[in-house]
Design an enzyme around this catalytic site. Structure first.
Site, PDB file in Angstrom:
ATOM      1  N   GLU A   1      12.982  -4.638   2.955  1.00  0.00           N
ATOM      2  CA  GLU A   1      13.344  -3.243   2.696  1.00  0.00           C
ATOM      3  C   GLU A   1      13.384  -2.429   3.972  1.00  0.00           C
ATOM      4  OE1 GLU A   1      10.840  -2.527  -1.403  1.00  0.00           O
ATOM      5  OE2 GLU A   1      10.207  -1.641   0.478  1.00  0.00           O
TER       6      GLU A   1
ATOM      7  N   CYS B   1      12.554   3.535   8.833  1.00  0.00           N
ATOM      8  CA  CYS B   1      11.316   2.852   8.493  1.00  0.00           C
ATOM      9  C   CYS B   1      11.682   1.381   8.314  1.00  0.00           C
ATOM     10  CB  CYS B   1      10.763   3.450   7.202  1.00  0.00           C
ATOM     11  SG  CYS B   1       9.271   2.640   6.620  1.00  0.00           S
TER      12      CYS B   1
ATOM     13  N   CYS C   1       3.777  -9.311   2.249  1.00  0.00           N
ATOM     14  CA  CYS C   1       2.665  -9.066   3.176  1.00  0.00           C
ATOM     15  C   CYS C   1       1.500  -9.941   2.756  1.00  0.00           C
ATOM     16  CB  CYS C   1       2.269  -7.585   3.130  1.00  0.00           C
ATOM     17  SG  CYS C   1       1.003  -7.127   4.341  1.00  0.00           S
TER      18      CYS C   1
ATOM     19  N   CYS D   1      -3.831  -4.791   0.216  1.00  0.00           N
ATOM     20  CA  CYS D   1      -4.319  -3.429   0.005  1.00  0.00           C
ATOM     21  C   CYS D   1      -4.009  -3.040  -1.445  1.00  0.00           C
ATOM     22  CB  CYS D   1      -3.662  -2.468   0.989  1.00  0.00           C
ATOM     23  SG  CYS D   1      -3.919  -2.970   2.710  1.00  0.00           S
TER      24      CYS D   1
ATOM     25  N   CYS E   1      -0.970  -0.698  -2.560  1.00  0.00           N
ATOM     26  CA  CYS E   1       0.336  -0.911  -1.941  1.00  0.00           C
ATOM     27  C   CYS E   1       1.166  -1.906  -2.743  1.00  0.00           C
ATOM     28  CB  CYS E   1       0.146  -1.419  -0.512  1.00  0.00           C
ATOM     29  SG  CYS E   1       1.695  -1.795   0.322  1.00  0.00           S
TER      30      CYS E   1
ATOM     31  N   GLU F   1       2.819  -6.485   7.907  1.00  0.00           N
ATOM     32  CA  GLU F   1       1.872  -6.034   8.920  1.00  0.00           C
ATOM     33  C   GLU F   1       2.451  -6.380  10.296  1.00  0.00           C
ATOM     34  OE1 GLU F   1      -0.714  -4.187   9.369  1.00  0.00           O
ATOM     35  OE2 GLU F   1      -0.802  -4.856  11.435  1.00  0.00           O
TER      36      GLU F   1
ATOM     37  N   SER G   1       2.731   0.820  12.869  1.00  0.00           N
ATOM     38  CA  SER G   1       1.630   1.162  11.972  1.00  0.00           C
ATOM     39  C   SER G   1       0.906  -0.116  11.567  1.00  0.00           C
ATOM     40  CB  SER G   1       2.199   1.862  10.731  1.00  0.00           C
ATOM     41  OG  SER G   1       1.176   2.181   9.819  1.00  0.00           O
TER      42      SER G   1
ATOM     43  N   SER H   1      -3.553   2.751   9.686  1.00  0.00           N
ATOM     44  CA  SER H   1      -3.746   3.064   8.268  1.00  0.00           C
ATOM     45  C   SER H   1      -5.231   2.960   7.962  1.00  0.00           C
ATOM     46  CB  SER H   1      -2.956   2.064   7.406  1.00  0.00           C
ATOM     47  OG  SER H   1      -1.572   2.232   7.636  1.00  0.00           O
ATOM     48  N   LEU H   2      -5.912   4.092   7.965  1.00  0.00           N
ATOM     49  CA  LEU H   2      -7.374   4.072   7.801  1.00  0.00           C
ATOM     50  C   LEU H   2      -7.746   4.228   6.326  1.00  0.00           C
ATOM     51  CD1 LEU H   2      -9.975   3.818   9.451  1.00  0.00           C
ATOM     52  CD2 LEU H   2      -9.984   6.307   9.718  1.00  0.00           C
ATOM     53  N   HIS H   3      -7.305   5.296   5.694  1.00  0.00           N
ATOM     54  CA  HIS H   3      -7.402   5.502   4.240  1.00  0.00           C
ATOM     55  C   HIS H   3      -8.800   5.653   3.667  1.00  0.00           C
ATOM     56  CE1 HIS H   3      -3.205   4.708   4.518  1.00  0.00           C
ATOM     57  NE2 HIS H   3      -3.234   3.407   4.335  1.00  0.00           N
TER      58      HIS H   3
ATOM     59  N   CYS I   1       6.481   1.903   0.494  1.00  0.00           N
ATOM     60  CA  CYS I   1       6.349   0.512   0.905  1.00  0.00           C
ATOM     61  C   CYS I   1       6.398  -0.500  -0.249  1.00  0.00           C
ATOM     62  CB  CYS I   1       5.003   0.427   1.625  1.00  0.00           C
ATOM     63  SG  CYS I   1       4.616  -1.139   2.317  1.00  0.00           S
TER      64      CYS I   1
HETATM   65  N1  SAH Z   1       0.973  -2.870   7.233  1.00  0.00           N
HETATM   66  C1  SAH Z   1       1.183  -1.661   7.976  1.00  0.00           C
HETATM   67  C2  SAH Z   1       2.581  -1.064   7.820  1.00  0.00           C
HETATM   68  C3  SAH Z   1       3.182  -1.002   6.432  1.00  0.00           C
HETATM   69  S1  SAH Z   1       2.613   0.182   5.254  1.00  0.00           S
HETATM   70  C4  SAH Z   1       0.155  -0.629   7.604  1.00  0.00           C
HETATM   71  O1  SAH Z   1      -0.555  -0.826   6.634  1.00  0.00           O
HETATM   72  O2  SAH Z   1       0.022   0.355   8.321  1.00  0.00           O
HETATM   73  C5  SAH Z   1       3.017   1.763   5.889  1.00  0.00           C
HETATM   74  C6  SAH Z   1       2.105   2.866   5.328  1.00  0.00           C
HETATM   75  O3  SAH Z   1       2.430   3.171   3.940  1.00  0.00           O
HETATM   76  C7  SAH Z   1       0.639   2.472   5.337  1.00  0.00           C
HETATM   77  O4  SAH Z   1      -0.133   3.549   5.817  1.00  0.00           O
HETATM   78  C8  SAH Z   1       0.377   2.223   3.859  1.00  0.00           C
HETATM   79  O5  SAH Z   1      -0.962   2.326   3.557  1.00  0.00           O
HETATM   80  C9  SAH Z   1       1.241   3.280   3.205  1.00  0.00           C
HETATM   81  N2  SAH Z   1       1.501   3.079   1.775  1.00  0.00           N
HETATM   82  C10 SAH Z   1       1.531   1.927   1.075  1.00  0.00           C
HETATM   83  N3  SAH Z   1       1.798   2.164  -0.225  1.00  0.00           N
HETATM   84  C11 SAH Z   1       1.963   3.503  -0.349  1.00  0.00           C
HETATM   85  C12 SAH Z   1       2.255   4.367  -1.452  1.00  0.00           C
HETATM   86  N4  SAH Z   1       2.466   3.881  -2.683  1.00  0.00           N
HETATM   87  N5  SAH Z   1       2.339   5.697  -1.218  1.00  0.00           N
HETATM   88  C13 SAH Z   1       2.158   6.197   0.031  1.00  0.00           C
HETATM   89  N6  SAH Z   1       1.886   5.427   1.109  1.00  0.00           N
HETATM   90  C14 SAH Z   1       1.778   4.097   0.920  1.00  0.00           C
END
Ligand code: SAH
Length: 329
Positions: A83, A97, A104, A108, A111, A150, A178, A201-203, A319
């Site tokens: 994508e 993007c 992946c 997570c 995701c 990733e 990222s 991506s800390l979250h 994503c």
């Molecule tokens: N693996 C890398 C890059 C891909 S994800 C990473 O995790 O950074 C890119 C960003 O989108 C990440 O911050 C991820 O946590 C976020 N993301 C994934 N699913 C999402 C969703 N449903 N809504 C908003 N952000 C999301």
């Protein structure tokens, strides 16, 4: 386009070295096909048309949002979904993007890509072909590796694509990688010389919560990841962007904002709060009020924080979402 194949095909045809540069310059400026490359001899264009696929990807689905965001689902030659998204902003900015992997290997919980089966790393050609697809539509100037996968687990190919992106109009300063916090990749990024932005991506503000929603945290806990980001800052002198997806009742409380602020040096980090794009997971996005309050708490602690605009919500532009739906449907 597979540039190695282009190079060897031209060499085997006995063509002079500048033919490669001519063909790539056309591609990078958004040429639609071989025929458009008017300073290449017609027989050569025909030969290239037979021997070198113009793209390693084919489009299998497209979705255009009312806000102008265009999401494309591609397929590789071996049938893997990929994508990519084009975001068009009012100020004229055109941001891509891109995906670094099909699927992946990380899981997570929030995701959509994490819920898919992992396919494989994408090649440099498959990464740059996503960007070239959008370049054919118009000018592009920014890029984030926030699509599927990733990027730090496929860093060599990602960096090779980054070396080509300036020819399309996207400088490395306007490119961000990222990561989930794959510490060896962060160190590798710090050691190379391109001024690429790092996004983490800390979250979650602590290991207990982060490990619950991002299993990779057991391998690289927060302190280790932030130490790697600090080294990246020391070496590249560019701030790290912290990505923080706002999940209602999970990571959006006042104490969690205070804890997050206590982790991050405002000189080195800036926080992007991301409204959650519902993706069939059990999570719900935080309310706008909760997101604003969280941002205010971070700012009161002296930390730069912005709420990311949602783009393409009506077309499942988060994503993995388009691929997940196509695979399910
Ligand atoms: N693996 C890398 C890059 C891909 S994800 C990473 O995790 O950074 C890119 C960003 O989108 C990440 O911050 C991820 O946590 C976020 N993301 C994934 N699913 C999402 C969703 N449903 N809504 C908003 N952000 C999301």
């Amino acid at each position: 386009m597979d540039l190695d194949l282009l190079r060897t095909t031209l060499e085997q045809a006995g063509e002079p070295g500048y033919r490669f540069d001519q063909a790539w310059a056309w591609q990078a400026r958004g040429a639609a096909d071989w025929k458009a490359m008017s300073d290449l001899p017609a027989p050569l264009r025909a030969k290239l048309g037979e021997s070198v696929p113009f793209s390693t990807l084919t489009v299998t689905n497209e979705a255009l949002s009312t806000d102008g965001t265009l999401k494309v689902l591609f397929e590789t030659a071996d049938g893997r979904p990929v994508e990519a998204v084009l975001m068009r902003y009012r100020d004229g900015r055109r941001s891509l993007c891109l995906s670094s992997q099909s699927g992946c290997p990380l899981t997570c919980t929030f995701c959509a890509t994490g819920a898919m089966k992992f396919g494989r790393n994408l090649t440099t050609a498959e990464i740059i072909d996503q960007a070239l697809h959008f370049r054919r539509i118009g000018k592009v100037d920014h890029c984030v590796f926030m699509g599927m996968g990733e990027p730090m687990m496929n860093l060599d190919s990602v960096l090779a694509a980054c070396a080509l992106l300036p020819d399309l109009g996207i400088t490395n300063r306007r490119t961000a990688i990222s990561t989930v916090g794959w510490a060896p990749g962060i160190d590798a990024l710090a050691q190379q010389s391109r001024p690429i932005r790092l996004a983490l991506s800390l979250h979650a503000p602590n290991d207990a919560l982060r490990s619950e929603i991002m299993a990779v945290n057991d391998r690289y806990p927060i302190s280790e990841v932030l130490a790697a980001c600090d080294r990246h800052y020391e070496s590249r002198r560019r701030m790290t962007f912290i990505e923080y997806v706002m999940l209602a009742g999970v990571n959006d409380r006042y104490e969690q904002a205070v804890e997050l602020a206590s982790l991050l040096d405002p000189k080195k980090y800036k926080v992007n709060l991301i409204p959650y794009n519902p993706s069939g997971s059990p999570y719900e996005g935080s309310s706008r009020g909760a997101i604003d309050a969280f941002r205010d708490t971070l700012e009161a602690a002296g930390l730069g924080a912005t709420v990311r605009l949602t783009r393409g919500r009506d077309i499942d532009a988060a994503c993995g979402q388009l691929a997940a739906k196509a695979l399910a449907g």
